[in-house]
Design an enzyme around this catalytic site. Structure first.
Site, PDB file in Angstrom:
ATOM      1  N   LYS A   1       1.010  10.010   5.644  1.00 15.10           N
ATOM      2  CA  LYS A   1       1.397   8.550   6.111  1.00 15.10           C
ATOM      3  C   LYS A   1       2.460   7.843   5.586  1.00 15.10           C
ATOM      4  CE  LYS A   1      -3.703   7.986   6.611  1.00 15.10           C
ATOM      5  NZ  LYS A   1      -4.891   7.093   6.301  1.00 15.10           N
TER       6      LYS A   1
ATOM      7  N   ARG B   1     -10.575   9.864   1.483  1.00 19.61           N
ATOM      8  CA  ARG B   1     -10.882  10.326   2.990  1.00 19.61           C
ATOM      9  C   ARG B   1     -11.992  11.435   3.126  1.00 19.61           C
ATOM     10  NH1 ARG B   1      -4.228  11.277   2.765  1.00 19.61           N
ATOM     11  NH2 ARG B   1      -3.845   8.733   2.601  1.00 19.61           N
TER      12      ARG B   1
ATOM     13  N   GLU C   1       7.387  -6.455   1.353  1.00 18.72           N
ATOM     14  CA  GLU C   1       6.179  -6.279   2.074  1.00 18.72           C
ATOM     15  C   GLU C   1       5.229  -7.587   1.769  1.00 18.72           C
ATOM     16  OE1 GLU C   1       5.127  -5.236   4.767  1.00 18.72           O
ATOM     17  OE2 GLU C   1       5.930  -2.878   4.951  1.00 18.72           O
TER      18      GLU C   1
ATOM     19  N   LYS D   1      -2.170  -1.484  -3.937  1.00 18.49           N
ATOM     20  CA  LYS D   1      -2.875  -0.305  -3.852  1.00 18.49           C
ATOM     21  C   LYS D   1      -2.277   1.071  -3.836  1.00 18.49           C
ATOM     22  CE  LYS D   1      -6.225   1.771  -0.876  1.00 18.49           C
ATOM     23  NZ  LYS D   1      -6.829   1.814   0.415  1.00 18.49           N
TER      24      LYS D   1
ATOM     25  N   TYR E   1     -14.443   1.085  -7.261  1.00 16.47           N
ATOM     26  CA  TYR E   1     -15.732   1.602  -7.445  1.00 16.47           C
ATOM     27  C   TYR E   1     -16.568   1.538  -8.566  1.00 16.47           C
ATOM     28  CZ  TYR E   1     -13.423   3.267  -3.120  1.00 16.47           C
ATOM     29  OH  TYR E   1     -12.527   3.521  -1.981  1.00 16.47           O
TER      30      TYR E   1
ATOM     31  N   LYS F   1       0.886  -1.252  -0.091  1.00 20.84           N
ATOM     32  CA  LYS F   1       0.039   0.123   0.017  1.00 20.84           C
ATOM     33  C   LYS F   1       0.896   1.184  -0.209  1.00 20.84           C
ATOM     34  CE  LYS F   1      -3.684   2.462   2.393  1.00 20.84           C
ATOM     35  NZ  LYS F   1      -4.592   2.198   3.527  1.00 20.84           N
TER      36      LYS F   1
HETATM   37  C1  PBG Z   1      -7.438   3.514   5.339  1.00 17.95           C
HETATM   38  C2  PBG Z   1      -7.872   3.262   4.077  1.00 17.95           C
HETATM   39  C3  PBG Z   1      -7.718   4.112   2.678  1.00 17.95           C
HETATM   40  C4  PBG Z   1      -7.833   3.809   1.682  1.00 17.95           C
HETATM   41  C5  PBG Z   1      -8.713   2.402   1.932  1.00 17.95           C
HETATM   42  N1  PBG Z   1      -8.242   2.118   3.290  1.00 17.95           N
HETATM   43  C6  PBG Z   1      -7.142   5.669   2.905  1.00 17.95           C
HETATM   44  C7  PBG Z   1      -5.614   6.150   3.489  1.00 17.95           C
HETATM   45  O1  PBG Z   1      -4.944   5.238   3.664  1.00 17.95           O
HETATM   46  O2  PBG Z   1      -5.557   6.934   3.804  1.00 17.95           O
HETATM   47  C8  PBG Z   1      -8.066   4.218   0.611  1.00 17.95           C
HETATM   48  C9  PBG Z   1      -9.104   3.745  -0.520  1.00 17.95           C
HETATM   49  C10 PBG Z   1      -9.176   4.720  -1.718  1.00 17.95           C
HETATM   50  O3  PBG Z   1      -8.640   5.883  -1.961  1.00 17.95           O
HETATM   51  O4  PBG Z   1     -10.255   4.407  -2.577  1.00 17.95           O
HETATM   52  N2  PBG Z   1      -6.598   2.519   5.801  1.00 17.95           N
END
Ligand code: PBG
Length: 334
Positions: free
Chosen positions: A227, A212, A243, A258, A323, A202
């Site tokens: 983050k 968000r 990872e 992701k 989505y 991620k």
């Molecule tokens: C949070 C999380 C995020 C997404 C899924 N779980 C956002 C982040 O890490 O700030 C993002 C999903 C998206 O942008 O569609 N743990």
């Protein structure tokens, strides 16, 4: 035609692209509705509520979520990934709402489990929908995200989710060691059948912005939350591989990459280096950019949806969280 440069051209790849029949016969990657998972946002109550940066996506109260689940099944979509949008007054620095038995996402899971036994329920595990600071974990005194205390919370969240009927828990926090810890605790609690879809690679991405907004973890009027001390650097594929392989060793059942589109090389690398099923998440920003361009009349939305999702599968993903799942399923024949 006069004899010339192409005199001896016997190899003509275009021969196989000549007709619809030949094109279908030689199709290499086929997208199926069952490859798709629809992320959904659940809210406490009230009418469906749009998200400005995510056209066609609504925050749904539980009764509407159940209806949405039926529609998804009718379209051939077998999986839903649940994300809660809880009211700001339930958020605190510890994200303590996450460990309450009657917290929104667990209530939604129980009702979905009962109403839709055949639907695969996936629950994200991370603290960001629950913390007032918007980070995925607990903060140490110096303000950094504390790894081991966060893992303690995640394992409890996993057990609660599993007991509420969730089939697949999906830790999205990027803490070290959480997959192994979750597996161990689930097994100790007799929840061996619950699978783990690890957000393994991620990245610290700017493409999460609209999400968000949807879960209400964006900090208004401030620069985007940083983050980078836990999510991967976009520059780093070796760190991503590390990872991915660690999560496999720790007992993950699926590995996820992701975002998807900007990281297709990582999807391919994962496919080549592990035998686990690979999932890729086409995130909110990838969704928003296609919608925005289509709204301007600059791109054809449906064609771009199918091309982008197919590209993710061709790169090596078995499962795609997007989505666009509903729209794509409606466009697919099987
Ligand atoms: C949070 C999380 C995020 C997404 C899924 N779980 C956002 C982040 O890490 O700030 C993002 C999903 C998206 O942008 O569609 N743990």
């Amino acid at each position: 035609m006069s004899k010339g440069l192409l005199n001896d051209l016997r190899i003509r790849p275009r021969r196989l692209r000549r007709s619809e029949g030949l094109r279908q016969l030689t199709e290499e990657t086929v997208l199926r509705r069952a490859d798709l998972i629809q992320p959904v946002f659940v809210k406490e109550e009230g009418e469906p509520e749009g998200v400005e940066s995510m056209p066609e996506i609504n925050l749904l109260a539980i009764p509407d979520l159940l209806e949405e689940g039926h529609r998804l099944l009718d379209l051939g979509i077998r999986g839903m990934a649940l994300f809660p949008n809880i009211s700001p007054n339930k958020k605190d620095s510890q994200g303590s709402e996450a460990l309450k038995e009657d917290t929104l996402v667990l209530r939604a899971a129980r009702e979905l489990r009962e109403a839709l036994p055949e639907m695969l329920l996936i629950s994200d595990l991370a603290l960001d929908p629950y913390t007032d600071h918007g980070h995925d974990g607990l903060l140490a005194e110096n303000g950094s995200v504390a790894n081991d205390p966060t893992v303690e919370v995640l394992v409890e969240m996993a057990v609660l989710a599993s007991r509420a009927g969730i089939d697949v828990v999906a830790p999205s926090d990027m803490m070290d060691g959480r997959v192994g810890a979750i597996r161990q605790r689930l097994d100790e609690e007799g929840e061996q059948e619950t699978a783990i879809m690890a957000y393994s690679a991620k990245f610290a991405s700017a493409y999460y912005g609209p999400f968000r907004d949807a879960v209400g973890s964006a900090r208004k009027d401030e620069s985007p939350i940083d983050k980078r001390s836990y999510q991967l650097a976009p520059s780093n594929s070796r760190d991503a591989l590390r990872e991915l392989l660690l999560d496999e060793v720790e007992g993950a059942d699926f590995l996820m990459i992701k975002p998807a589109g900007p990281y297709l090389d990582i999807v391919r690398m994962a496919r080549e280096r592990t035998n686990l099923p690979i999932a890729a998440y086409q995130v909110s920003g990838e969704y928003a950019q296609l919608h925005a361009a289509a709204k301007n009349g600059w791109l054809d939305l449906n064609s771009c949806i199918m091309e982008s999702v197919l590209g993710i599968k061709r790169a090596g993903a078995d499962i795609i969280l997007t989505y666009f799942a509903k729209r794509a399923a409606a466009l697919l024949k099987s």
